[in-house]
Design a protein around this motif. Structure first.
Motif, short mmCIF file in Angstrom:
data_model
loop_
_atom_site.label_atom_id
_atom_site.label_comp_id
_atom_site.label_asym_id
_atom_site.label_seq_id
_atom_site.Cartn_x
_atom_site.Cartn_y
_atom_site.Cartn_z
N THR A 13 0.85 -1.19 0.00
CA THR A 13 0.00 0.00 0.00
C THR A 13 0.88 1.24 0.00
O THR A 13 1.91 1.28 0.67
CB THR A 13 -0.92 0.01 1.24
OG1 THR A 13 -1.77 -1.13 1.20
CG2 THR A 13 -1.77 1.27 1.30
N ARG A 14 0.46 2.24 -0.76
CA ARG A 14 1.12 3.56 -0.76
C ARG A 14 0.02 4.61 -0.69
O ARG A 14 -0.94 4.57 -1.45
CB ARG A 14 1.96 3.75 -2.03
CG ARG A 14 2.61 5.11 -2.14
CD ARG A 14 3.67 5.32 -1.07
NE ARG A 14 4.38 6.55 -1.32
CZ ARG A 14 4.69 7.43 -0.37
NH1 ARG A 14 4.38 7.20 0.89
NH2 ARG A 14 5.33 8.53 -0.67
N VAL A 21 -3.18 5.22 -3.07
CA VAL A 21 -2.95 5.21 -4.51
C VAL A 21 -2.75 3.77 -4.96
O VAL A 21 -3.24 3.35 -6.00
CB VAL A 21 -1.74 6.09 -4.88
CG1 VAL A 21 -1.43 5.99 -6.35
CG2 VAL A 21 -2.00 7.53 -4.47
N VAL A 22 -2.00 3.01 -4.17
CA VAL A 22 -1.86 1.57 -4.35
C VAL A 22 -2.40 0.96 -3.06
O VAL A 22 -1.98 1.33 -1.97
CB VAL A 22 -0.38 1.16 -4.56
CG1 VAL A 22 -0.23 -0.34 -4.61
CG2 VAL A 22 0.18 1.81 -5.81
N GLY A 44 -2.40 3.77 -10.29
CA GLY A 44 -1.28 3.45 -9.43
C GLY A 44 -0.17 2.63 -10.08
O GLY A 44 0.73 2.14 -9.40
N THR A 47 3.25 4.36 -9.64
CA THR A 47 3.59 4.34 -8.22
C THR A 47 4.07 2.95 -7.82
O THR A 47 5.06 2.81 -7.10
CB THR A 47 2.38 4.75 -7.36
OG1 THR A 47 1.99 6.08 -7.74
CG2 THR A 47 2.70 4.72 -5.88
#
Length: 72
Positions: A13-14, A21-22, A44, A47
């Motif tokens: 996860t980001r 975004v992710v 994403g 990213t």
């Protein structure tokens, strides 16, 4: 000859400004295989590639090279 190891993303996860975004992305990149990331603008993809390259920190989950954690 050195054996090539796969790269794994496990629930990666980001977040930016509180929004993911992710969000919990998981996939494995196998050595010698071609992989394509497809999705609409803003999904994403870039990213996720920056996370694999180590250019951005992972906010959740982990990225592994073989069995070695390289980002978490």
């Amino acid at each position: 000859m050195k054996t090539l190891e796969p790269i794994h993303a496990r629930s990666v996860t980001r977040r930016y400004d509180g929004g993911a975004v992710v969000d919990a992305a998981s996939l494995t990149l196998e050595p010698g295989k071609i992989t394509a990331l497809l999705g609409q603008s803003g999904a994403g993809k870039s990213t996720l590639l920056r996370l694999f390259a180590g250019l951005e920190p992972v906010d959740g989950g982990e990225i592994l090279h073989g069995d070695k954690v390289v980002s978490s």
